[in-house]
Design a protein around this motif. Structure first.
Motif, PDB file in Angstrom:
ATOM      1  N   PRO A 148       1.026  -1.238   0.013  1.00 55.49           N
ATOM      2  CA  PRO A 148      -0.034  -0.186  -0.086  1.00 55.49           C
ATOM      3  C   PRO A 148       0.974   1.248  -0.146  1.00 55.49           C
ATOM      4  N   GLY A 149       0.772   2.365  -1.442  1.00 54.37           N
ATOM      5  CA  GLY A 149       0.817   3.784  -0.680  1.00 54.37           C
ATOM      6  C   GLY A 149       2.701   3.268  -2.047  1.00 54.37           C
ATOM      7  N   GLN A 150       2.585   2.703  -1.970  1.00 52.31           N
ATOM      8  CA  GLN A 150       4.392   1.875  -3.172  1.00 52.31           C
ATOM      9  C   GLN A 150       4.306   1.954  -4.250  1.00 52.31           C
ATOM     10  N   VAL A 151       5.612   3.709  -4.536  1.00 50.80           N
ATOM     11  CA  VAL A 151       5.245   3.683  -5.919  1.00 50.80           C
ATOM     12  C   VAL A 151       6.397   2.960  -6.757  1.00 50.80           C
ATOM     13  N   MET A 152       6.723   2.984  -8.684  1.00 55.88           N
ATOM     14  CA  MET A 152       6.977   2.305  -9.296  1.00 55.88           C
ATOM     15  C   MET A 152       7.965   3.225  -9.617  1.00 55.88           C
ATOM     16  N   ASP A 153       9.233   3.104  -9.405  1.00 52.19           N
ATOM     17  CA  ASP A 153      10.319   3.399  -9.525  1.00 52.19           C
ATOM     18  C   ASP A 153      11.818   2.036  -9.517  1.00 52.19           C
TER      19      ASP A 153
ATOM     20  N   MET B 259      -2.508  13.750 -16.711  1.00 49.96           N
ATOM     21  CA  MET B 259      -3.451  13.212 -16.297  1.00 49.96           C
ATOM     22  C   MET B 259      -3.454  12.811 -15.466  1.00 49.96           C
ATOM     23  N   MET B 260      -2.058  12.126 -16.125  1.00 47.09           N
ATOM     24  CA  MET B 260      -1.745  10.479 -14.871  1.00 47.09           C
ATOM     25  C   MET B 260      -0.674  11.181 -14.075  1.00 47.09           C
ATOM     26  N   GLU B 261      -0.329  11.925 -13.764  1.00 48.28           N
ATOM     27  CA  GLU B 261       0.939  12.744 -13.226  1.00 48.28           C
ATOM     28  C   GLU B 261      -0.111  13.188 -11.420  1.00 48.28           C
ATOM     29  N   GLU B 262      -1.224  14.299 -11.874  1.00 52.07           N
ATOM     30  CA  GLU B 262      -2.062  14.829 -11.091  1.00 52.07           C
ATOM     31  C   GLU B 262      -2.144  13.319 -10.593  1.00 52.07           C
ATOM     32  N   ARG B 263      -3.128  12.263 -10.775  1.00 52.68           N
ATOM     33  CA  ARG B 263      -3.918  10.829 -10.856  1.00 52.68           C
ATOM     34  C   ARG B 263      -2.818  10.546  -9.846  1.00 52.68           C
ATOM     35  N   SER B 264      -1.319  10.736  -9.840  1.00 54.60           N
ATOM     36  CA  SER B 264      -1.150   9.537  -8.934  1.00 54.60           C
ATOM     37  C   SER B 264       0.208  10.717  -7.815  1.00 54.60           C
ATOM     38  N   LEU B 265      -0.323  12.106  -7.952  1.00 55.19           N
ATOM     39  CA  LEU B 265      -0.293  12.716  -7.114  1.00 55.19           C
ATOM     40  C   LEU B 265      -1.316  12.692  -5.614  1.00 55.19           C
TER      41      LEU B 265
ATOM     42  N   ARG C  11      -3.043   9.854  -5.141  1.00 56.17           N
ATOM     43  CA  ARG C  11      -3.316   8.989  -4.708  1.00 56.17           C
ATOM     44  C   ARG C  11      -2.477   8.527  -3.711  1.00 56.17           C
ATOM     45  N   ARG C  12      -1.212   8.763  -4.214  1.00 58.20           N
ATOM     46  CA  ARG C  12      -0.051   8.401  -3.496  1.00 58.20           C
ATOM     47  C   ARG C  12       1.030   9.059  -3.031  1.00 58.20           C
ATOM     48  N   PRO C  13       1.117   9.681  -2.449  1.00 57.08           N
ATOM     49  CA  PRO C  13       1.711  11.116  -1.834  1.00 57.08           C
ATOM     50  C   PRO C  13       3.311  10.353  -1.985  1.00 57.08           C
ATOM     51  N   ASN C  14       3.707   9.592  -2.199  1.00 55.22           N
ATOM     52  CA  ASN C  14       5.265   9.444  -2.577  1.00 55.22           C
ATOM     53  C   ASN C  14       5.454   9.778  -3.833  1.00 55.22           C
ATOM     54  N   TYR C  15       4.561   9.867  -4.253  1.00 55.53           N
ATOM     55  CA  TYR C  15       5.191  10.119  -5.745  1.00 55.53           C
ATOM     56  C   TYR C  15       5.697  10.974  -6.603  1.00 55.53           C
ATOM     57  N   GLN C  16       5.578  11.585  -5.259  1.00 53.18           N
ATOM     58  CA  GLN C  16       6.589  13.307  -5.513  1.00 53.18           C
ATOM     59  C   GLN C  16       7.952  13.122  -5.222  1.00 53.18           C
ATOM     60  N   ASP C  17       8.485  12.432  -5.195  1.00 52.40           N
ATOM     61  CA  ASP C  17      10.120  12.409  -4.497  1.00 52.40           C
ATOM     62  C   ASP C  17      10.278  11.303  -5.771  1.00 52.40           C
TER      63      ASP C  17
ATOM     64  N   ARG D 191      16.602   8.325 -18.466  1.00 51.90           N
ATOM     65  CA  ARG D 191      18.074   8.455 -18.402  1.00 51.90           C
ATOM     66  C   ARG D 191      18.289   8.774 -16.971  1.00 51.90           C
ATOM     67  N   PRO D 192      19.228   8.620 -16.442  1.00 54.59           N
ATOM     68  CA  PRO D 192      19.752   7.764 -14.783  1.00 54.59           C
ATOM     69  C   PRO D 192      19.096   8.814 -13.902  1.00 54.59           C
ATOM     70  N   PRO D 193      18.420   7.943 -13.276  1.00 53.51           N
ATOM     71  CA  PRO D 193      18.046   8.924 -11.759  1.00 53.51           C
ATOM     72  C   PRO D 193      18.533  10.204 -10.924  1.00 53.51           C
ATOM     73  N   ARG D 194      18.415  10.751 -10.844  1.00 51.61           N
ATOM     74  CA  ARG D 194      18.900  12.282  -9.808  1.00 51.61           C
ATOM     75  C   ARG D 194      18.942  11.582  -8.987  1.00 51.61           C
ATOM     76  N   LYS D 195      19.796  11.434  -7.829  1.00 57.03           N
ATOM     77  CA  LYS D 195      20.026  11.256  -6.238  1.00 57.03           C
ATOM     78  C   LYS D 195      19.179  11.446  -5.583  1.00 57.03           C
ATOM     79  N   ARG D 196      18.710  11.147  -4.239  1.00 56.07           N
ATOM     80  CA  ARG D 196      17.614  11.598  -3.353  1.00 56.07           C
ATOM     81  C   ARG D 196      18.070  12.353  -2.440  1.00 56.07           C
ATOM     82  N   VAL D 197      17.649  13.825  -2.212  1.00 56.77           N
ATOM     83  CA  VAL D 197      18.124  14.017  -1.334  1.00 56.77           C
ATOM     84  C   VAL D 197      17.684  14.206   0.330  1.00 56.77           C
ATOM     85  N   ALA D 198      18.887  14.473   0.484  1.00 58.80           N
ATOM     86  CA  ALA D 198      19.002  13.734   1.812  1.00 58.80           C
ATOM     87  C   ALA D 198      17.892  14.814   3.295  1.00 58.80           C
TER      88      ALA D 198
END
Length: 293
Positions: A201-206, A261-267, A269-275, A286-293
């Motif tokens: 639950p709440g997990q996003v595809m990355d 439309m897909m982005e708005e819906r994902s945000l 339904r899944r707040p973690n999608y912002q990451d 392209r290679p993903p950016r590194k997570r900001v600490a």
């Protein structure tokens, strides 16, 4: 209704639609242009699917039309052409179209749960239209995609109805782009289906391709339509100025409508999608950016 029964009804709808289109092409008044005859038949078939959609209160009857119709159009154009098109180029572009269609139609059939499910965007569009929902249902959900797919397929018409230049390096590029696009979509589909089965639950595809692009399936789809345009240019370089119209229209649709439309819906339904938005490219891998600490 079971999924099998639902697929039978959808199949029946498409058989009726194809029969209507074939009847028009066989006995309807001809225009001066093969492409226009085909477009009219395509619109009539779309009308049949629309009628089934309304009868079942489910516009997802149309979903498979996107991938089912292009192979039929390509076969009809090749069989009806009076011009000696280059057989090698014709086989190459036809093969790419069929592989794309098989993959996309198969993915739809696998992922569609049945008649109780309708693409979430369709009722949203109808609700916003108010009393004009019937018009929006036909024009925006059924007719517009038909016209867009037809425009994207027109480069194949050039390939199959003109005696083009000899097969060369651009045909190789077009084939590689087309096959690569289908492969990207296939891998993205498999990875997404696996994720959906296992997600918490709440997990996003990355992960996988989705860690390099938030919409790798759309990237592959655009690549397919670009490959058709490249085949058209290889057959008729003087028409290069307009042969990319279909692929540009596809790009505009994905960037201007589908992805937002897909982005708005994902945000929502899944707040973690912002990451994911912060780290992963919207479309081009392209290679993903590194997570900001």
């Amino acid at each position: 209704m079971t999924k099998s029964a639902a697929l039978v009804r959808v199949t029946l709808a498409y058989l009726v639609a194809f029969a209507v289109a074939a009847a028009w092409l066989a006995w309807g008044p001809e225009t001066r242009w093969l492409w226009l005859d085909t477009l009219i038949a395509d619109v009539l078939a779309t009308g049949v699917i629309f009628a089934f959609s309304r009868a079942h209160s489910n516009s997802s009857f149309y979903d498979a039309y996107w991938s089912v119709v292009p192979p039929a159009i390509v076969v009809f154009w090749w069989a009806s052409s009076d011009t000696s098109a280059d057989d090698v180029r014709a086989w190459l572009v036809t093969g790419v179209v069929f592989l794309w269609a098989i993959r996309l139609t198969g993915n739809w059939a696998y992922g569609w749960p049945g008649m109780h499910h309708e693409d979430w965007r369709y009722p949203m569009l109808r609700d916003k239209a108010g009393r004009y929902e019937l018009v929006v249902d036909f024009a925006a959900i059924h007719l517009f995609p038909t016209l867009q797919v037809f425009l994207g397929t027109v480069p194949v018409y050039v390939v199959l109805t003109r005696s083009g230049h000899d097969v060369g390096w651009l045909d190789v590029v077009a084939t590689v782009v087309g096959l690569g696009a289908v492969a990207i979509e296939l891998v993205a589909d498999v990875q997404l289906h696996r994720f959906v089965r296992q997600r918490q639950p709440g997990q996003v595809m990355d992960r996988g391709l989705w860690s390099w692009s938030r919409h790798p399936n759309y990237f592959g789809e655009i690549g397919f339509w670009v490959s058709l345009a490249l085949f058209g240019v290889a057959a008729s370089p003087s028409d290069a100025w307009w042969l990319f119209a279909g692929s540009v229209a596809m790009l505009a649709m994905f960037l201007g409508a589908s992805i937002p439309m897909m982005e708005e819906r994902s945000l929502e339904r899944r707040p973690n999608y912002q990451d994911v938005v912060d780290r992963v490219s919207k479309l081009v891998p392209r290679p993903p950016r590194k997570r900001v600490a």
